[in-house]
Design a protein around this motif. Structure first.
Motif, PDB file in Angstrom:
ATOM      1  N   CYS A  54      -4.194 -47.583 -20.024  1.00  0.00           N
ATOM      2  CA  CYS A  54      -2.766 -47.697 -20.163  1.00  0.00           C
ATOM      3  C   CYS A  54      -2.465 -46.278 -20.216  1.00  0.00           C
ATOM      4  O   CYS A  54      -1.360 -45.759 -20.759  1.00  0.00           O
ATOM      5  N   LYS A 112       1.473 -44.842 -15.790  1.00  0.00           N
ATOM      6  CA  LYS A 112       2.175 -46.153 -15.475  1.00  0.00           C
ATOM      7  C   LYS A 112       1.599 -47.252 -14.725  1.00  0.00           C
ATOM      8  O   LYS A 112       1.447 -48.304 -14.900  1.00  0.00           O
ATOM      9  N   GLU A 113       0.636 -46.385 -13.799  1.00  0.00           N
ATOM     10  CA  GLU A 113       0.007 -47.487 -12.792  1.00  0.00           C
ATOM     11  C   GLU A 113      -1.103 -48.234 -13.712  1.00  0.00           C
ATOM     12  O   GLU A 113      -1.322 -49.458 -13.317  1.00  0.00           O
ATOM     13  N   ASP A 121       0.780 -51.105 -15.473  1.00  0.00           N
ATOM     14  CA  ASP A 121       1.194 -52.263 -14.588  1.00  0.00           C
ATOM     15  C   ASP A 121       0.020 -53.135 -14.407  1.00  0.00           C
ATOM     16  O   ASP A 121       0.147 -54.424 -14.208  1.00  0.00           O
ATOM     17  N   ALA A 122      -1.216 -52.387 -14.079  1.00  0.00           N
ATOM     18  CA  ALA A 122      -2.247 -53.273 -13.718  1.00  0.00           C
ATOM     19  C   ALA A 122      -2.792 -54.152 -14.842  1.00  0.00           C
ATOM     20  O   ALA A 122      -3.080 -55.066 -14.564  1.00  0.00           O
ATOM     21  N   VAL A 129      -0.620 -55.302 -17.442  1.00  0.00           N
ATOM     22  CA  VAL A 129       0.343 -56.060 -17.678  1.00  0.00           C
ATOM     23  C   VAL A 129      -0.206 -57.371 -16.598  1.00  0.00           C
ATOM     24  O   VAL A 129       0.192 -58.430 -17.029  1.00  0.00           O
ATOM     25  N   ASP A 130      -0.292 -57.062 -15.484  1.00  0.00           N
ATOM     26  CA  ASP A 130      -0.698 -57.853 -14.464  1.00  0.00           C
ATOM     27  C   ASP A 130      -1.753 -59.107 -14.876  1.00  0.00           C
ATOM     28  O   ASP A 130      -1.768 -60.176 -14.608  1.00  0.00           O
ATOM     29  N   GLU A 182       5.373 -51.429 -23.937  1.00  0.00           N
ATOM     30  CA  GLU A 182       5.337 -51.875 -22.588  1.00  0.00           C
ATOM     31  C   GLU A 182       4.658 -53.419 -22.727  1.00  0.00           C
ATOM     32  O   GLU A 182       4.986 -54.305 -22.126  1.00  0.00           O
ATOM     33  N   ARG A 191       6.655 -56.795 -21.968  1.00  0.00           N
ATOM     34  CA  ARG A 191       6.361 -57.365 -20.515  1.00  0.00           C
ATOM     35  C   ARG A 191       5.407 -58.292 -20.242  1.00  0.00           C
ATOM     36  O   ARG A 191       4.993 -58.829 -19.360  1.00  0.00           O
ATOM     37  N   THR A 192       5.141 -59.099 -21.825  1.00  0.00           N
ATOM     38  CA  THR A 192       4.181 -60.130 -21.676  1.00  0.00           C
ATOM     39  C   THR A 192       4.371 -60.987 -22.639  1.00  0.00           C
ATOM     40  O   THR A 192       5.367 -60.723 -23.455  1.00  0.00           O
TER      41      THR A 192
END
Length: 240
Positions: A93, A96-97, A100-101, A103-104, A141, A145-146
């Motif tokens: 974490c 941002k990249e 994002d990964a 969170v996916d 985040e 986002r989850t």
């Protein structure tokens, strides 16, 4: 109350003798264990050892790679154990990249595990509460986002300069279990020997029906000693 212990707290003893270690943990008064590896035991054999020791394995700290490699196998293993929580102990974490990964991954596996009756959770350290190199606060985040639940490690939140009680209260609809860990701003300590507000945290957990799992990370020669000190502290304040 059924108090648990994260077995990383006694990792050197687990590496030497799983059965003897779990037996001693049960004798101390712990009723629940949380794994940090299964030491090549089959689910049936690991459960048998737990049953004989008088402890239940209700959660595991295991990384995403296990789900990536063999989702069906992991689910079958956990169901055999009666393990209802799959907890990610750390996730990338720092950018941002990476967020994002991560969170996916959370959003992929959370509904898949939920369908199997297993909760997906995330265990924090201190760094998830401060801005990363892209200015994002990872814990915020993940929350926004989850739909995962959180296993709040109260000491690491404290080290991240977050009020643990405020954090627990703000997330209480997404918390079923917490890590009880004490310490000051330099190092961890057995419960009741640090400056983390452990007494108030225990009282909050009891009021809100939240499970408590001890985690402590002393040197090898202190692991069983401090595991005993932690459960003794909890039993001593149980009726206060």
């Amino acid at each position: 109350m059924k108090y648990g212990i994260q077995l990383y707290s006694v990792k050197d003893f687990m590496a030497k003798d799983v059965k003897e270690t779990l037996t001693e943990i049960g004798k101390m008064g712990y009723k629940v264990v949380e794994t940090a590896g299964f030491f090549d035991y089959s689910a049936e054999d690991f459960k048998k050892i737990c049953d004989e020791a008088g402890v239940a394995c209700e959660s595991t700290h295991t990384g995403f790679s296990a789900l990536d490699d063999d989702f069906d196998g992991i689910v079958a293993y956990l169901k055999t154990l009666g393990c209802k929580r799959f907890i990610i102990p750390w996730a990338p974490c720092s950018s941002k990249e990476e967020i994002d990964a991560t969170v996916d991954k959370f959003n992929k596996y959370q509904p898949m595990l939920e369908k199997e009756g297993i909760e997906l959770m995330f265990h924090n350290h201190w760094s998830e509460f401060v801005p990363n190199k892209d200015g994002l606060i990872p814990h915020v985040e993940f929350k926004n986002r989850t739909k995962i639940k959180f296993q709040i490690d109260v000491y690491w939140a404290y080290r991240g300069l977050v009020n643990p009680i405020y954090l627990l209260e703000s997330l209480k609809d997404r918390i079923d279990v917490i890590h009880l860990k004490d310490g000051d701003m330099t190092a961890g300590k057995p419960l009741g020997q640090g400056t983390t507000p452990i007494f108030e945290i225990v009282r909050w957990a009891k009021k809100n029906g939240v499970d408590m799992v001890v985690e402590n990370e002393p040197t090898a020669d202190r692991q069983m000693i401090e595991a005993k000190q932690c459960i003794d502290y909890l039993l001593a304040i149980e009726n206060i």
